[in-house]
Scaffold this motif. Sequence first.
Motif, PDB file in Angstrom:
ATOM      1  N   TRP A 180       0.802  -1.219   0.000  1.00  0.00           N
ATOM      2  CA  TRP A 180       0.000   0.000   0.000  1.00  0.00           C
ATOM      3  C   TRP A 180       0.834   1.267   0.000  1.00  0.00           C
ATOM      4  O   TRP A 180       0.364   2.307  -0.470  1.00  0.00           O
ATOM      5  N   LYS A 203     -10.459   0.915  -0.018  1.00  0.00           N
ATOM      6  CA  LYS A 203      -8.996   1.018  -0.031  1.00  0.00           C
ATOM      7  C   LYS A 203      -8.455   0.805  -1.438  1.00  0.00           C
ATOM      8  O   LYS A 203      -7.562   1.514  -1.897  1.00  0.00           O
ATOM      9  N   ASP A 225      -6.835   3.934  -3.997  1.00  0.00           N
ATOM     10  CA  ASP A 225      -5.378   3.910  -4.104  1.00  0.00           C
ATOM     11  C   ASP A 225      -4.905   4.760  -5.273  1.00  0.00           C
ATOM     12  O   ASP A 225      -5.351   4.571  -6.407  1.00  0.00           O
TER      13      ASP A 225
END
Length: 405
Positions: free
Chosen positions: A193, A293, A297
């Motif tokens: 991430w 999420k 991104d």
Amino acid sequence: MSETAPMPEEAAPQGGFRARHALLKRLADVVSLPTSRINAFERSVTGDLLVEMLRLASHEDRKRVAARLAPLAELPNVLARMLLRDEPDIAALLIEQCASLSDADLVACARDAALEHRFLMASRRGLSEVVTEALLSFGETQVIEAVLRNSTARLSQVAVEGVVSLSRTERSLCPHILKRPELRPSGAYVMFWWCEPDDRRTILQRFAVSREVMQEVVEDVFAMAAEENWQDPVSRKALQFIERRQRNRAAIEKSPYDSLEQAVEAASQNGLTREVATEIAYLAGVKPITGAKILGDPGGEPLAILCKATGLAKSDLAGLWRSMRRPEVTEDGSPDPTWERVQVTYDMLAVDRVQTVLRYWNWSLSSALTPALLRAIRDGEEDGVDDYSTPERAAMLALAENFGR
């Protein structure tokens, strides 16, 4: 060991103490005698006397003694402790050359000496897990990088997890920890991430593993679980991770869309709203927090993973990309590099492998979110990370930045 040549008795500097100068050399020669000439007690007593003299000796004299003692197979502990804490150029002679230093000697040096000493130690050959853990515990980036570059050093899983956590703020550590053989997929997936594009590619190429062996071994267990009506939450959760099917068939019955493709088409035409994003997540077999999420991104690679893992076509990937108003070309009309990278990510891996990545994200970013973990994420209580399981630690690391906004 064979007897080594004594230190040359050079003349003391003008105005110096010739007797002290000569005595330091003679005592160092005595300590260096082989076991056939001197026993351990005699060596220890001589070392004690030498330490007392070295406390008042000049820098050059201490350096000469260190150079003389560094090759020894047996070095009095009191001498090692003193010289390891001396100025870096003196300590370096033992740190780099003295094979007789124990882990206890090195850990004590790391604890009591300065950053320069720890940096020198980081490159020493054959560092054990105990020593590297001590070195990494100070959180000094240059020392950590040197340890990670040291291919002969061994790292414990505790140390690796510490570096993975630190890499969230110290991004320069990412390429170094990714080269370590001790890093496991659990750490690499959560690092994804905050890694740069090249490091993300490395993670997918190295750590996106197949579940084929697990699927073969537990093939008959699916029937057993179905007979039990999937009542056991432990086996149900594990089998959901292992199974080949990614999409959530049950979600279609409750969804306003007939398929995942239809939901993506709606997003492509009307824009990606919160409601549509939630439906896409459910239909794709992931929780909304995981979908958020992925869709949020900035790099875009997780979106490619979501599409490939769920069997969406490349045209669907393009539709989702447009639904988020992400550019496909630059101002001069050339292909946008980020969009190109997302397409390469879609093409580079097999479905089974990207499903492993996606399911681990979903496992760590949703199922692990206990009230205690959520509180820790919000409060930044990373000191308590050892109280959590592997997926909980992953969730804490990946989501901590989001909750701080």
